[in-house]
Write an enzyme that holds these catalytic residues in place. Sequence first.
Site, PDB file in Angstrom:
ATOM      1  N   HIS A  81       3.440   0.121   5.001  1.00  0.00           N
ATOM      2  CA  HIS A  81       3.570   1.490   5.495  1.00  0.00           C
ATOM      3  C   HIS A  81       2.285   2.275   5.253  1.00  0.00           C
ATOM      4  O   HIS A  81       1.415   1.869   4.483  1.00  0.00           O
ATOM      5  CB  HIS A  81       4.780   2.208   4.885  1.00  0.00           C
ATOM      6  N   HIS A 110      -0.261  -0.458   3.222  1.00  0.00           N
ATOM      7  CA  HIS A 110       0.005  -1.189   1.996  1.00  0.00           C
ATOM      8  C   HIS A 110       1.486  -1.535   1.891  1.00  0.00           C
ATOM      9  O   HIS A 110       2.337  -0.940   2.555  1.00  0.00           O
ATOM     10  CB  HIS A 110      -0.411  -0.374   0.766  1.00  0.00           C
ATOM     11  N   ASP A 167       4.264  -1.729  -1.254  1.00  0.00           N
ATOM     12  CA  ASP A 167       4.348  -1.150  -2.595  1.00  0.00           C
ATOM     13  C   ASP A 167       4.336  -2.216  -3.692  1.00  0.00           C
ATOM     14  O   ASP A 167       4.973  -3.272  -3.570  1.00  0.00           O
ATOM     15  CB  ASP A 167       5.624  -0.319  -2.735  1.00  0.00           C
ATOM     16  N   ARG A 221      10.258   9.500  -4.062  1.00  0.00           N
ATOM     17  CA  ARG A 221      10.590   8.117  -3.720  1.00  0.00           C
ATOM     18  C   ARG A 221      11.301   7.449  -4.891  1.00  0.00           C
ATOM     19  O   ARG A 221      10.906   7.603  -6.040  1.00  0.00           O
ATOM     20  CB  ARG A 221       9.311   7.341  -3.396  1.00  0.00           C
TER      21      ARG A 221
END
Length: 311
Positions: A287, A137, A139, A302
Amino acid sequence: MTVTVENASRSLRDGAAVDNALVEGPRALRRFAPEQVSRPYELFGVRPLGPLIGAEIQGVDLRAHVSEELRAELHRALLEFKVIFFRDQPIDSARQQEIARMWGELETNPFIDQGEDAHIARFAKGAMPPSYENVWHTDVTWREEPALGAILRLVEVPPMGGDTLWADMAAAYDNLPEDVKERIEGRTAVHDVIPGFARFLDEERLLEWQDRFPPVEHPVVRTHPETGRRTLFVNVSFTTRIVGLDRAESDEILRFLFQQAHAPEYQVRFSWEPNSIAFWDNRATQHYAVNDYHPHPRVAERVAIVGDRPF
């Protein structure tokens, strides 16, 4: 199945199944647009992890002051390699945010657990499914302005497993069959938050979030705002259909496009160690976090940087 360029194109035209189609044969693997060239880095060492994507940055201590000159050179490395890695960086979440702010305003994600601050998305995994992992995907493409990039820091590393992979979606676009490129030229696709989070939220919350974040349209192929590279910009988590095509044709083409991130030639795989950090360009990559460490814990934080509207 795998198909040749000719067969892949014919399969799309004729509506035949290409669910697992990857084009066979040699692939063009270039880190730059044709008019761009690599230049030496003067303020740190660079160890490429492959010919295309991913590099470890050596000789930088992120605890220390990051000058504008260093930031600019790190940014150049980010654009070249799409994801850059740092080892042995014992920083905390506050410093992680300070570094990210050098690239822009920080983003919040209402669907992910927060750390000490609303700008920190905390992923604490181990014995409990379900998980956000095991899917390629990009983000937050359900936003009108998806993230520019993100900095990920592992707080707790499992004794084995838990790697993360990134795929270069400019290379994925470069190697599409020419008539597939023609089919998607100028097309937009719908991106929706619901498919990616439906299994984690009850119906009431899903409806609430869909009202707050209605579906948006982005180009199927976006132009990177800094490098000018054409980049495949659809992903299986959030892209639901191509505008202007009937459902069957849209689904068929999207399945083919989704599969392109699976080509190993476009990927880099990073094995985490304590105090490792990854910084990726969300405009150029997908990723995939590998969930193979059960029942050991894996805790990551993150921080994402606000991006712009894809064009």
